[in-house]
Design a protein around this motif. Structure first.
Motif, PDB file in Angstrom:
ATOM      1  N   ALA A  86      11.116 -29.493  -9.925  1.00 26.87           N
ATOM      2  CA  ALA A  86      10.545 -30.236  -8.796  1.00 26.87           C
ATOM      3  C   ALA A  86       9.077 -29.873  -8.602  1.00 26.87           C
ATOM      4  CB  ALA A  86      11.337 -29.951  -7.525  1.00 26.87           C
ATOM      5  N   ALA A  87       8.752 -28.584  -8.785  1.00 25.23           N
ATOM      6  CA  ALA A  87       7.360 -28.148  -8.621  1.00 25.23           C
ATOM      7  C   ALA A  87       6.454 -28.754  -9.690  1.00 25.23           C
ATOM      8  CB  ALA A  87       7.287 -26.620  -8.674  1.00 25.23           C
ATOM      9  N   VAL A  88       6.942 -28.797 -10.947  1.00 29.94           N
ATOM     10  CA  VAL A  88       6.142 -29.365 -12.038  1.00 29.94           C
ATOM     11  C   VAL A  88       5.932 -30.868 -11.834  1.00 29.94           C
ATOM     12  CG1 VAL A  88       6.083 -29.863 -14.510  1.00 29.94           C
ATOM     13  CG2 VAL A  88       6.824 -27.626 -13.724  1.00 29.94           C
ATOM     14  N   VAL A  89       7.021 -31.585 -11.576  1.00 27.14           N
ATOM     15  CA  VAL A  89       6.923 -33.039 -11.426  1.00 27.14           C
ATOM     16  C   VAL A  89       6.086 -33.404 -10.212  1.00 27.14           C
ATOM     17  CG1 VAL A  89       8.236 -35.165 -11.093  1.00 27.14           C
ATOM     18  CG2 VAL A  89       9.124 -33.392 -12.606  1.00 27.14           C
ATOM     19  N   ALA A  90       6.242 -32.651  -9.113  1.00 26.25           N
ATOM     20  CA  ALA A  90       5.445 -32.911  -7.911  1.00 26.25           C
ATOM     21  C   ALA A  90       3.963 -32.659  -8.169  1.00 26.25           C
ATOM     22  CB  ALA A  90       5.935 -32.044  -6.757  1.00 26.25           C
ATOM     23  N   ALA A  91       3.652 -31.654  -9.010  1.00 28.90           N
ATOM     24  CA  ALA A  91       2.258 -31.362  -9.335  1.00 28.90           C
ATOM     25  C   ALA A  91       1.628 -32.514 -10.116  1.00 28.90           C
ATOM     26  CB  ALA A  91       2.166 -30.067 -10.135  1.00 28.90           C
ATOM     27  N   PHE A  92       2.418 -33.200 -10.956  1.00 30.92           N
ATOM     28  CA  PHE A  92       1.938 -34.401 -11.636  1.00 30.92           C
ATOM     29  C   PHE A  92       1.863 -35.579 -10.668  1.00 30.92           C
ATOM     30  CE2 PHE A  92       3.290 -32.580 -15.854  1.00 30.92           C
ATOM     31  CZ  PHE A  92       2.095 -32.799 -16.512  1.00 30.92           C
ATOM     32  N   ALA A  93       2.912 -35.738  -9.849  1.00 30.83           N
ATOM     33  CA  ALA A  93       3.050 -36.922  -9.004  1.00 30.83           C
ATOM     34  C   ALA A  93       1.947 -37.021  -7.953  1.00 30.83           C
ATOM     35  CB  ALA A  93       4.422 -36.916  -8.320  1.00 30.83           C
ATOM     36  N   GLY A  94       1.531 -35.883  -7.400  1.00 28.48           N
ATOM     37  CA  GLY A  94       0.502 -35.905  -6.359  1.00 28.48           C
ATOM     38  C   GLY A  94      -0.788 -36.575  -6.814  1.00 28.48           C
ATOM     39  N   PRO A  95      -1.459 -36.072  -7.849  1.00 25.88           N
ATOM     40  CA  PRO A  95      -2.703 -36.700  -8.323  1.00 25.88           C
ATOM     41  C   PRO A  95      -2.515 -38.128  -8.841  1.00 25.88           C
ATOM     42  CG  PRO A  95      -2.483 -34.477  -9.209  1.00 25.88           C
ATOM     43  CD  PRO A  95      -1.175 -34.823  -8.574  1.00 25.88           C
ATOM     44  N   LEU A  96      -1.291 -38.436  -9.313  1.00 24.13           N
ATOM     45  CA  LEU A  96      -1.041 -39.775  -9.838  1.00 24.13           C
ATOM     46  C   LEU A  96      -0.617 -40.766  -8.756  1.00 24.13           C
ATOM     47  CD1 LEU A  96       0.911 -38.845 -13.117  1.00 24.13           C
ATOM     48  CD2 LEU A  96      -1.448 -39.685 -12.947  1.00 24.13           C
ATOM     49  N   GLY A  97      -0.455 -40.277  -7.534  1.00 24.43           N
ATOM     50  CA  GLY A  97      -0.097 -41.152  -6.423  1.00 24.43           C
ATOM     51  C   GLY A  97       1.337 -41.634  -6.443  1.00 24.43           C
ATOM     52  N   LEU A  98       2.239 -40.844  -7.019  1.00 28.11           N
ATOM     53  CA  LEU A  98       3.650 -41.212  -7.083  1.00 28.11           C
ATOM     54  C   LEU A  98       4.408 -40.634  -5.889  1.00 28.11           C
ATOM     55  CD1 LEU A  98       4.140 -40.578 -10.904  1.00 28.11           C
ATOM     56  CD2 LEU A  98       3.818 -42.782  -9.761  1.00 28.11           C
ATOM     57  N   SER A  99       5.493 -41.282  -5.507  1.00 32.09           N
ATOM     58  CA  SER A  99       6.208 -40.942  -4.272  1.00 32.09           C
ATOM     59  C   SER A  99       7.152 -39.757  -4.444  1.00 32.09           C
ATOM     60  CB  SER A  99       7.013 -42.149  -3.794  1.00 32.09           C
ATOM     61  OG  SER A  99       8.063 -42.429  -4.726  1.00 32.09           O
ATOM     62  N   ASP A 100       7.636 -39.235  -3.296  1.00 33.86           N
ATOM     63  CA  ASP A 100       8.633 -38.171  -3.319  1.00 33.86           C
ATOM     64  C   ASP A 100       9.928 -38.665  -3.956  1.00 33.86           C
ATOM     65  OD1 ASP A 100       6.854 -36.493  -2.077  1.00 33.86           O
ATOM     66  OD2 ASP A 100       7.688 -36.780  -0.062  1.00 33.86           O
ATOM     67  N   ALA A 101      10.247 -39.944  -3.753  1.00 30.57           N
ATOM     68  CA  ALA A 101      11.458 -40.515  -4.356  1.00 30.57           C
ATOM     69  C   ALA A 101      11.378 -40.459  -5.877  1.00 30.57           C
ATOM     70  CB  ALA A 101      11.644 -41.953  -3.886  1.00 30.57           C
ATOM     71  N   PHE A 102      10.183 -40.693  -6.438  1.00 31.04           N
ATOM     72  CA  PHE A 102       9.986 -40.583  -7.876  1.00 31.04           C
ATOM     73  C   PHE A 102      10.263 -39.146  -8.336  1.00 31.04           C
ATOM     74  CE2 PHE A 102       7.140 -38.899 -11.110  1.00 31.04           C
ATOM     75  CZ  PHE A 102       7.456 -39.685 -12.202  1.00 31.04           C
ATOM     76  N   VAL A 103       9.778 -38.171  -7.578  1.00 28.76           N
ATOM     77  CA  VAL A 103       9.955 -36.762  -7.937  1.00 28.76           C
ATOM     78  C   VAL A 103      11.443 -36.425  -8.008  1.00 28.76           C
ATOM     79  CG1 VAL A 103       9.559 -34.374  -7.239  1.00 28.76           C
ATOM     80  CG2 VAL A 103       7.736 -36.063  -6.984  1.00 28.76           C
ATOM     81  N   VAL A 104      12.200 -36.805  -6.980  1.00 26.94           N
ATOM     82  CA  VAL A 104      13.637 -36.516  -6.950  1.00 26.94           C
ATOM     83  C   VAL A 104      14.347 -37.178  -8.121  1.00 26.94           C
ATOM     84  CG1 VAL A 104      15.777 -36.854  -5.663  1.00 26.94           C
ATOM     85  CG2 VAL A 104      13.693 -36.173  -4.460  1.00 26.94           C
ATOM     86  N   GLU A 105      14.012 -38.430  -8.395  1.00 27.14           N
ATOM     87  CA  GLU A 105      14.637 -39.173  -9.482  1.00 27.14           C
ATOM     88  C   GLU A 105      14.356 -38.523 -10.832  1.00 27.14           C
ATOM     89  OE1 GLU A 105      16.524 -43.097 -10.676  1.00 27.14           O
ATOM     90  OE2 GLU A 105      16.484 -41.821  -8.906  1.00 27.14           O
ATOM     91  N   ASN A 106      13.120 -38.100 -11.051  1.00 25.06           N
ATOM     92  CA  ASN A 106      12.761 -37.501 -12.332  1.00 25.06           C
ATOM     93  C   ASN A 106      13.386 -36.126 -12.495  1.00 25.06           C
ATOM     94  OD1 ASN A 106      10.566 -36.075 -14.329  1.00 25.06           O
ATOM     95  ND2 ASN A 106      10.719 -38.279 -14.677  1.00 25.06           N
ATOM     96  N   VAL A 107      13.473 -35.358 -11.405  1.00 29.08           N
ATOM     97  CA  VAL A 107      14.103 -34.043 -11.473  1.00 29.08           C
ATOM     98  C   VAL A 107      15.576 -34.180 -11.852  1.00 29.08           C
ATOM     99  CG1 VAL A 107      14.810 -32.031 -10.123  1.00 29.08           C
ATOM    100  CG2 VAL A 107      12.503 -32.940  -9.877  1.00 29.08           C
ATOM    101  N   ARG A 108      16.260 -35.145 -11.261  1.00 28.48           N
ATOM    102  CA  ARG A 108      17.669 -35.350 -11.591  1.00 28.48           C
ATOM    103  C   ARG A 108      17.827 -35.745 -13.059  1.00 28.48           C
ATOM    104  NH1 ARG A 108      20.086 -38.641  -6.396  1.00 28.48           N
ATOM    105  NH2 ARG A 108      22.084 -37.987  -7.255  1.00 28.48           N
ATOM    106  N   PHE A 109      16.927 -36.585 -13.544  1.00 31.66           N
ATOM    107  CA  PHE A 109      16.957 -36.996 -14.947  1.00 31.66           C
ATOM    108  C   PHE A 109      16.718 -35.791 -15.855  1.00 31.66           C
ATOM    109  CE2 PHE A 109      14.592 -39.383 -18.481  1.00 31.66           C
ATOM    110  CZ  PHE A 109      15.760 -39.676 -19.158  1.00 31.66           C
TER     111      PHE A 109
END
Length: 487
Positions: free
Chosen positions: A69-92
């Motif tokens: 979650a920390a890694v994906v969130a670190a990417f998602a923030g600068p890329l403007g992606l949502s928290d829902a994207f982070v949760v979905e990618n972590v589960r994947f």
């Protein structure tokens, strides 16, 4: 390549009643195992399941949710992606790790390879990677390729052999102390944010008492589930708010969804410029593997019996699995950066358990957490998360480092590692101190004289210079502007 044992594990097994205590039974289990490297290892034929295997599996699952979650969130923030994207990618990512690698490789094909986890030290660099025009898939493929080359050349085990106990111990002390302080600070900040600062005080005080009692009873392997449970109950009783919000479900499984122009990462497939942008970061990520992997194997060496060499983690094999896991996971759409799985290996070593049985359980727990959803909320709740990392990772790191630096020469090298790591980072501290130690300028001067010229200064010197140049390029040297900057 398959290493067939002369005597089978099953023929040498003895029931628990044959031993004076459980520790002796577990040590006997370790001593009779003879895993097949790159062969087929089966439960009950080549290894068994014990109650102690539940502890590293639980710790690893909690750690996996948190770190990915920390890694994906670190990417998602600068890329403007949502928290829902982070949760979905972590589960994947958890499904990828569990089904394709944890159970398959560490559980059945090569139990000498530690589970492929998450590369925590790279998290602070991710915003710079994105700002420099990096692409998660390009980075993942580069890390996978470079890691595989290091594994095939046996570079990881070579660097480990050239690192003395003093350097290893100092590295563990630094990582343990810094991690411990960061977790206490994070838990306190969380509690103060709720205007309930007393919760952090009570939780940490209870954790100290619990850990001391478990150490006294020689049952520290229980510290993660027991500590996390106590932290959860204390926080709830004292009024901290908590609710389950992640519902059961299956994440998107198609790579075309994740690497679409308007779906998933919304970046499309990478081009040549993306690979050029991430190259320095990929080299640094793989270079950081050696001290990380080294620290995890040390825990086995300190806790396993001396005749259990066949079940020790193989650094090169672990690098190979982590490399393949990185490349495959990235192509499928995951955002994780792979490394050796510390939140599994450390508690497993303390519990005197080998890799495969706990790996199978870890894979099952990760699948359950990913599909069920609700355990993810519990694992990332501050009291549970922070205490699990404190007692399961950072306190054991600190203790192991102290055990390795008991004499004057080793403590001297350890002190320099801590100093240099605090000045720049652990990669700088490890590589510079390894060079100084092998040259005989610090630590055991006689050790340096016994080394070949290549081992004494050529390999350590080249390693230090390359890493220094890369750190300068990405702006990791204090006071020196980054040579690579965002467009």
């Amino acid at each position: 390549m398959s290493d067939a044992p002369s005597q089978t594990y099953r023929s040498q097994r003895k029931p628990r009643s044959h031993f004076d205590n459980r520790a002796a039974y577990l040590e006997h289990e370790l001593s009779i195992m003879s895993p097949r490297r790159w062969g087929i290892n089966l439960p009950f034929r080549d290894y068994s399941f014990e109650l102690e295997d539940l502890v590293p599996a639980l710790a690893a699952t909690i750690g996996k949710i948190v770190m990915v979650a920390a890694v994906v969130a670190a990417f998602a923030g600068p890329l403007g992606l949502s928290d829902a994207f982070v949760v979905e990618n972590v589960r994947f990512e958890m499904l990828i790790a569990a089904l394709l690698f944890v159970i398959l490789f560490s559980g059945f094909i090569n139990p000498n390879a530690n589970l492929a986890g998450t590369h925590g030290p790279m998290i602070p660099l991710i915003p710079l990677i994105v700002a420099s025009g990096g692409h998660p898939l390009a980075l993942g493929l580069m890390v996978g390729l470079l890691g595989l080359l290091l594994s095939i050349s046996k570079g990881g085990s070579k660097l480990m052999a050239l690192t003395s106990d003093g350097v290893r111990g100092g590295l563990l002390i630094y990582l343990g102390a810094m991690g411990l302080l960061s977790q206490i600070k994070a838990l306190t900040a969380w509690a103060n944010g709720l205007e309930m600062g007393y919760i952090a005080f009570v939780v940490i005080l209870a954790t100290i008492i619990m850990y001391a009692l478990l150490a006294r009873l020689e049952m520290r392997w229980l510290s993660i589930p027991l500590g996390s449970g106590i932290a959860f109950l204390i926080a709830i009783v004292l009024g901290a708010p908590f609710e389950f919000v992640t519902e059961p479900g299956i994440p998107h499984l198609s790579p075309s969804y994740w690497w679409g122009d308007n779906t998933g990462w919304q970046m499309g497939w990478p081009g040549l410029q993306h690979f050029i942008s991430v190259a320095p970061f990929a080299v640094l990520a793989v270079a950081m593997w050696s001290p990380d992997f080294m620290g995890h194997r040390v825990f086995q060496e300190l806790n396993y019996p001396k005749n259990a060499n066949k079940v020790l983690m193989n650094v090169d094999d672990t690098m190979a699995v982590a490399s393949v896991r990185q490349a495959v996971g990235s192509v499928l759409g995951g955002g994780n950066l792979a490394s050796s799985w510390g939140t599994y290996m450390i508690p497993a070593a303390i519990a005197k358990r080998p890799i495969p049985a706990g790996a199978v359980l870890t894979g099952l727990f990760c699948v359950i957490a990913a599909l069920w959803g609700y355990p993810m909320d519990l694992a990332v709740w501050a009291p549970v998360l922070r205490v699990a990392l404190i007692v399961g990772v950072f306190m054991p790191l600190l203790e192991a480092g102290m055990q390795m630096t008991r004499n004057t020469t080793s403590s001297q090298s350890a002190g320099i590692v801590v100093f240099a790591s605090a000045f720049v980072n652990p990669v700088f501290g490890w590589s510079m101190t390894m060079l100084l130690d092998n040259l005989g300028l610090i630590g055991d001067k006689e050790r340096g004289k016994k080394l070949r010229l290549m081992d004494r200064w050529v390999i350590p010197g080249i390693t230090f210079v390359i890493l220094l140049a890369i750190m300068a390029a990405v702006g990791m040297l204090p006071g020196i502007p980054a040579l690579i900057t965002a467009e």
